[in-house]
Design a protein around this motif. Structure first.
Motif: not given
Length: 98
Positions: A36-40, A76-78, A82-84, A93-96
């Protein structure tokens, strides 16, 4: 039927172009899935130099304390994204949020 490998190849080229742009911005690959072509991707937190910010705040009579606090809370945030590639072959592109 012969166009399916060509479409997959184009999709992987799109995905690799987007990945190259994100890596230049400082993101690091955490997980890759080829089926499922995605990358975190994640971007480490920025470090805030509190000594420097303190002295700048003193020099500006406390005006710099507002940008200092904004900088502190943003650091403070990391960032994780996700890019898919969806079913239509369009990258997204979606933020986690954790």
């Amino acid at each position: 039927m012969k166009n399916i490998p060509l479409i997959k190849n184009e999709n992987s080229k799109k995905l690799s172009r987007i990945l190259a742009k994100k890596i230049k911005k400082g993101f690091v690959i955490e997980e890759v899935n080829d089926k499922l072509p995605f990358v975190v991707l994640s971007k480490k937190r920025a470090r805030v130099n509190h000594n420097l910010n303190f002295w700048i705040s003193c020099a500006t009579f406390g005006l710099w304390s507002i940008p200092w606090m904004v900088q502190y809370y943003q650091s403070k945030k990391e960032n994780k994204i996700i890019i898919a590639i969806d079913e239509d072959g369009m990258p997204f592109e979606e933020k986690c949020y954790s």
